[in-house]
Design a protein around this motif. Sequence first.
Motif, short mmCIF file in Angstrom:
data_model
loop_
_atom_site.label_atom_id
_atom_site.label_comp_id
_atom_site.label_asym_id
_atom_site.label_seq_id
_atom_site.Cartn_x
_atom_site.Cartn_y
_atom_site.Cartn_z
N THR A 12 11.46 11.31 6.44
CA THR A 12 10.14 10.73 6.30
C THR A 12 9.84 10.39 4.84
O THR A 12 10.55 10.82 3.93
CB THR A 12 9.06 11.69 6.82
N LYS A 13 8.75 9.67 4.64
CA LYS A 13 8.36 9.28 3.27
C LYS A 13 8.08 10.49 2.40
O LYS A 13 8.25 10.43 1.18
CB LYS A 13 7.14 8.36 3.34
N ALA A 274 13.40 4.03 12.41
CA ALA A 274 12.51 3.17 11.62
C ALA A 274 11.13 3.80 11.49
O ALA A 274 10.51 3.76 10.42
CB ALA A 274 12.42 1.78 12.26
N ARG A 277 11.22 6.84 8.99
CA ARG A 277 11.32 6.45 7.58
C ARG A 277 10.02 5.83 7.04
O ARG A 277 9.88 5.68 5.83
CB ARG A 277 12.50 5.50 7.39
N SER A 278 9.08 5.50 7.95
CA SER A 278 7.81 4.93 7.50
C SER A 278 6.66 5.92 7.59
O SER A 278 5.51 5.57 7.31
CB SER A 278 7.48 3.69 8.35
N ASP A 280 4.41 9.44 6.87
CA ASP A 280 4.01 10.54 5.99
C ASP A 280 3.51 11.67 6.91
O ASP A 280 2.44 11.57 7.51
CB ASP A 280 2.90 10.08 5.04
N GLY A 311 0.67 2.33 8.19
CA GLY A 311 1.90 1.56 8.08
C GLY A 311 3.11 2.20 8.76
O GLY A 311 4.25 1.98 8.34
N VAL A 312 2.87 2.96 9.81
CA VAL A 312 3.96 3.60 10.54
C VAL A 312 4.48 2.62 11.59
O VAL A 312 3.71 2.06 12.37
CB VAL A 312 3.50 4.91 11.22
N MET A 313 5.78 2.43 11.63
CA MET A 313 6.39 1.45 12.52
C MET A 313 6.56 2.03 13.93
O MET A 313 7.52 2.73 14.22
CB MET A 313 7.74 1.01 11.97
#
Length: 314
Positions: A12-13, A274, A277-278, A280, A311-313
């Motif tokens: 994760t971010k 995906a 990785r986007s 928090d 902004g989470v995909m």
Amino acid sequence: QYAELKDQPSVTKDGIAVNLLLNAGLRVDLMHLDHTGAIGIGLFRTEIPFMVESETPTVDRQQEIYATVYERAGDRPVTFRTLDAGGDKVLPYWDAEESEENPAMGWRAIRVSLDRPALMRDQLRSLIRAAAGKTLRVMFPMVTEVVELTRARRRSQLMPSTVRAGVMLEVPGLIFQLPALTKRVDFISVGSNDMLQFLFAADRGNPMVASRYDDLAPAAINFLGQVARHCAETQTDLSLCGEMAGDPLAAMTLIGLGYRNLSMSAPSIGPVKAMVRSLDVGALESYLSGLSQSPAHSLREKLRAFAADHGVMV
């Protein structure tokens, strides 16, 4: 787009690693380990090889099948689920049992294994031989009470130190024995498909009622959160396999609840990575804490709004 992520870390971010694993049941599924970048097999359904055979596989035949799984997995971990036959998963060469009105809650999974201990001993013997000294991760399905796990381990007579034994948490009643359970297992894997239909008393295969519950309902989230908190407190390895793990929005929620091992079908790994990785996680944990007492039918739209805002995909 997802192929480009195959070799990227599932982190994760804010730096939290989330292990994405593959569900498999046939040798053809194993090629997806390399195609998807999955770190291992979180669920190998051993009943599928039984279902494609014309008779009960011998110990040698089972060993051959499981050895192939180890060979294709290489150094990646594999978790084998013991035979989950019976109910709606009929083995054609077994003597026909009396028809059951509700096979999902009938004679299946560990109930069959306990009634046919020789079958379970042969399967575990095959798995241990196939492991060839490697650590064997094996889990028992549809455990309803701790005594079933105790009986399974006693009857198997085949639990050396190289075997890590766990259970699939699919029956909601088992949550009331979590303290006793976590003292006796090496890991727990939540089977979300059966767990949800039992939790809501709604047959997921019946279109008349399947849509009446949502896997992101407050009850489901509170249930899953309670399991995650207890496993964190007891340092018990925890994973989830089932359709929830492969849905990016549901997977996002699971990560916010504390799940760090998710097992899913091959096509889901790219979209879920995906999302990971986007994400928090810290912001999501704070958001989830304010939703636990919601009277809503579902929290899906609120969680989708969180994803859009951050902004989470999904």
